[in-house]
Design a protein around this motif. Structure first.
Motif, PDB file in Angstrom:
ATOM      1  N   ALA A 159       0.831  -1.210   0.000  1.00 49.32           N
ATOM      2  CA  ALA A 159       0.000   0.000   0.000  1.00 49.32           C
ATOM      3  C   ALA A 159       0.863   1.258   0.000  1.00 49.32           C
ATOM      4  N   ASP A 160       1.942   1.239   0.759  1.00 47.78           N
ATOM      5  CA  ASP A 160       2.836   2.402   0.804  1.00 47.78           C
ATOM      6  C   ASP A 160       3.496   2.639  -0.550  1.00 47.78           C
ATOM      7  N   LYS A 161       3.892   1.550  -1.208  1.00 50.77           N
ATOM      8  CA  LYS A 161       4.523   1.691  -2.524  1.00 50.77           C
ATOM      9  C   LYS A 161       3.535   2.230  -3.547  1.00 50.77           C
ATOM     10  N   VAL A 162       2.300   1.749  -3.505  1.00 51.90           N
ATOM     11  CA  VAL A 162       1.269   2.245  -4.418  1.00 51.90           C
ATOM     12  C   VAL A 162       1.038   3.731  -4.193  1.00 51.90           C
ATOM     13  N   ALA A 163       0.940   4.142  -2.934  1.00 54.43           N
ATOM     14  CA  ALA A 163       0.727   5.555  -2.619  1.00 54.43           C
ATOM     15  C   ALA A 163       1.892   6.408  -3.111  1.00 54.43           C
ATOM     16  N   GLU A 164       3.110   5.891  -2.952  1.00 53.74           N
ATOM     17  CA  GLU A 164       4.292   6.649  -3.384  1.00 53.74           C
ATOM     18  C   GLU A 164       4.325   6.836  -4.892  1.00 53.74           C
ATOM     19  N   VAL A 165       4.026   5.771  -5.641  1.00 53.31           N
ATOM     20  CA  VAL A 165       4.108   5.859  -7.094  1.00 53.31           C
ATOM     21  C   VAL A 165       2.941   6.673  -7.659  1.00 53.31           C
ATOM     22  N   ARG A 188      -5.609   7.980 -17.727  1.00 58.77           N
ATOM     23  CA  ARG A 188      -5.297   6.554 -17.851  1.00 58.77           C
ATOM     24  C   ARG A 188      -3.822   6.331 -18.160  1.00 58.77           C
ATOM     25  N   GLN A 189      -3.260   7.204 -19.006  1.00 58.74           N
ATOM     26  CA  GLN A 189      -1.852   7.012 -19.333  1.00 58.74           C
ATOM     27  C   GLN A 189      -0.962   7.316 -18.126  1.00 58.74           C
ATOM     28  N   ARG A 190      -1.370   8.248 -17.281  1.00 59.54           N
ATOM     29  CA  ARG A 190      -0.638   8.485 -16.034  1.00 59.54           C
ATOM     30  C   ARG A 190      -0.672   7.231 -15.156  1.00 59.54           C
ATOM     31  N   ILE A 191      -1.823   6.590 -15.116  1.00 53.99           N
ATOM     32  CA  ILE A 191      -1.953   5.360 -14.337  1.00 53.99           C
ATOM     33  C   ILE A 191      -1.062   4.257 -14.926  1.00 53.99           C
ATOM     34  N   ALA A 192      -1.041   4.178 -16.265  1.00 54.22           N
ATOM     35  CA  ALA A 192      -0.192   3.178 -16.921  1.00 54.22           C
ATOM     36  C   ALA A 192       1.287   3.445 -16.628  1.00 54.22           C
ATOM     37  N   ILE A 193       1.673   4.706 -16.583  1.00 52.63           N
ATOM     38  CA  ILE A 193       3.056   5.055 -16.241  1.00 52.63           C
ATOM     39  C   ILE A 193       3.342   4.678 -14.794  1.00 52.63           C
ATOM     40  N   ALA A 194       2.373   4.941 -13.912  1.00 47.18           N
ATOM     41  CA  ALA A 194       2.534   4.568 -12.501  1.00 47.18           C
ATOM     42  C   ALA A 194       2.715   3.066 -12.362  1.00 47.18           C
ATOM     43  N   ARG A 195       1.961   2.298 -13.141  1.00 51.23           N
ATOM     44  CA  ARG A 195       2.089   0.837 -13.090  1.00 51.23           C
ATOM     45  C   ARG A 195       3.497   0.404 -13.521  1.00 51.23           C
ATOM     46  N   ALA A 196       4.032   1.049 -14.563  1.00 56.05           N
ATOM     47  CA  ALA A 196       5.374   0.702 -15.030  1.00 56.05           C
ATOM     48  C   ALA A 196       6.433   1.054 -13.992  1.00 56.05           C
ATOM     49  N   LEU A 197       6.226   2.157 -13.266  1.00 55.38           N
ATOM     50  CA  LEU A 197       7.214   2.613 -12.283  1.00 55.38           C
ATOM     51  C   LEU A 197       7.090   1.901 -10.940  1.00 55.38           C
ATOM     52  N   ALA A 198       5.990   1.164 -10.744  1.00 58.04           N
ATOM     53  CA  ALA A 198       5.699   0.585  -9.422  1.00 58.04           C
ATOM     54  C   ALA A 198       6.749  -0.406  -8.947  1.00 58.04           C
ATOM     55  N   VAL A 199       7.465  -1.043  -9.877  1.00 60.00           N
ATOM     56  CA  VAL A 199       8.464  -2.048  -9.485  1.00 60.00           C
ATOM     57  C   VAL A 199       9.890  -1.509  -9.607  1.00 60.00           C
ATOM     58  N   ASP A 200      10.010  -0.179  -9.720  1.00 61.50           N
ATOM     59  CA  ASP A 200      11.317   0.489  -9.787  1.00 61.50           C
ATOM     60  C   ASP A 200      12.203  -0.071 -10.897  1.00 61.50           C
ATOM     61  N   PRO A 201      11.738   0.021 -12.150  1.00 60.13           N
ATOM     62  CA  PRO A 201      12.551  -0.493 -13.261  1.00 60.13           C
ATOM     63  C   PRO A 201      13.706   0.457 -13.565  1.00 60.13           C
ATOM     64  N   GLU A 202      14.642  -0.016 -14.386  1.00 57.81           N
ATOM     65  CA  GLU A 202      15.722   0.845 -14.854  1.00 57.81           C
ATOM     66  C   GLU A 202      15.617   1.099 -16.352  1.00 57.81           C
ATOM     67  N   PHE A 203      14.764   0.335 -17.030  1.00 54.09           N
ATOM     68  CA  PHE A 203      14.614   0.453 -18.481  1.00 54.09           C
ATOM     69  C   PHE A 203      13.128   0.394 -18.836  1.00 54.09           C
TER      70      PHE A 203
END
Length: 353
Positions: A159-165, A188-203
């Motif tokens: 929950a904390d990670k979701v709130a942060e992203v 929706r695209q902001r949400i899609a970007i948040a989903r991509a960033l949720a796992v802290d990717p590098e690429f």
């Protein structure tokens, strides 16, 4: 738009090999048009023969993507840009060639072996209306990848990670209880970007992430992507057909035509002094207000079909500088003094400068 800041370093300068995150070598992809085995059998001249037809979407691509940069891949519809993106992400398998990520070949890995790279590599799709599950709330959508890649996390950590992203992309916390259809395309695209960033990717592979949005929203989403790159030190493979976006967003640009790379160069170099005849024609089509802009270059002929590829250079039938060698021999990317590479016999032979 914000500029990407590079933190100062006191270490020895990194070489290109040290900086390279993704390497694509000899990439090929063919899609069959012939159906199954029985559909391929035909009677010709009284004999039973097997006929196979393919769409040659990718035809031997070599690309390097360096850490921290945004490599933009441009070209007209059908040139193979999105196919490259999907192959890199493992959504479709290549017909030939290799893909290396951080020194490890990944195109031949099993699903289980690929899992660690799934977290490091994320994708943002073109259509925000189709990329979100309509049966899941936004909270569930953002929690899903976190739970998949961090099965040891408890409910509060997720929950904390979701709130942060959500905060990082400007998504209000109360959006979590709602569904995707309740939002606009930009939201929706902001949400899609948040989903991509949720796992802290590098690429991140971004496949035309703003083409389905209103022009007034496109700049907001681009700024969001640029801010995320600066704050998280992200590397982008950015697929687009919008050259104005490339000029502001890209670190380097790769120009594709009919499944091949024509030219790769730093963004400023490519827009100031394009080398390949196709790149020159492409850039001449950008609407500009300056009086001294080059005249629009009108290409003759039609784009060849990827089912029956032309011999030699795939651009030779439309190129005013083509000769016999261009019609017979496939050009390779050669380095030039501008810091880029171009695949053109006319430039190699000095017939075009």
């Amino acid at each position: 738009m914000t500029a990407t800041a590079i933190a100062p370093s006191h270490k020895a300068p990194a070489t290109d090999a040290d900086r390279t995150l993704l390497e694509i070598r000899g990439l090929e992809k063919r899609f069959s048009l012939s159906g199954d085995f029985l559909e391929q059998l035909k009677f010709k001249g009284g004999r039973l023969v097997r006929e196979q037809k393919f769409v040659h979407a990718i035809n031997g691509i070599d690309l390097d993507i360096r850490r921290g940069e945004a490599l933009c891949v441009v070209g007209e519809s059908g040139c193979g840009k999105s196919t490259v993106a999907r192959i890199v992400m493992g959504l479709i398998h290549p017909s030939g060639g290799e893909i290396h990520y951080d020194g490890t070949r990944i195109d031949d890995l099993s699903t289980k072996s690929l899992m660690p790279y799934r977290r490091r590599m994320q994708m943002i799709f073109q259509n925000p209306y189709a990329s979100l599950n309509p049966r899941m709330t936004i909270q569930q959508t953002l929690e899903e990848p976190i739970r998949l890649h961090h099965p040891d996390w408890n409910r509060q950590q997720v929950a904390d990670k979701v709130a942060e992203v959500m905060h990082s992309v400007g998504v209000a916390p109360d959006w979590g209880k709602r569904y995707g259809h309740e939002f606009s395309g930009g939201q929706r695209q902001r949400i899609a970007i948040a989903r991509a960033l949720a796992v802290d990717p590098e690429f991140i592979v971004a496949d035309e992430p703003i083409s389905a949005l209103d022009v007034s929203i496109q700049a907001q989403v681009l700024n969001l992507l640029m801010d995320a790159q600066q704050q998280r030190n992200l590397t982008y493979l950015f697929i687009t057909h919008d050259l104005a976006v490339v000029e502001h967003f890209g670190t380097r640009v790769a120009v594709m035509y009919l499944g091949r790379v024509c030219e790769v160069a730093p963004t400023a170099t490519l827009f100031a002094t394009p080398r390949h005849p196709y790149t020159r024609a492409l850039l001449s089509a950008i609407p500009r207000l300056e009086d001294d802009r080059p005249q629009h270059i009108r290409l003759k002929g039609e784009v060849p079909t990827p089912v029956n590829l032309p011999s030699g250079c795939v651009f030779h039938a439309r190129c005013p500088h083509a000769n016999a060698r261009c019609r017979e021999e496939v050009p390779t990317l050669i380095a030039h003094d501008g810091g880029g590479r171009v695949a053109c016999h006319a430039i190699e032979e000095g017939r075009l400068v």
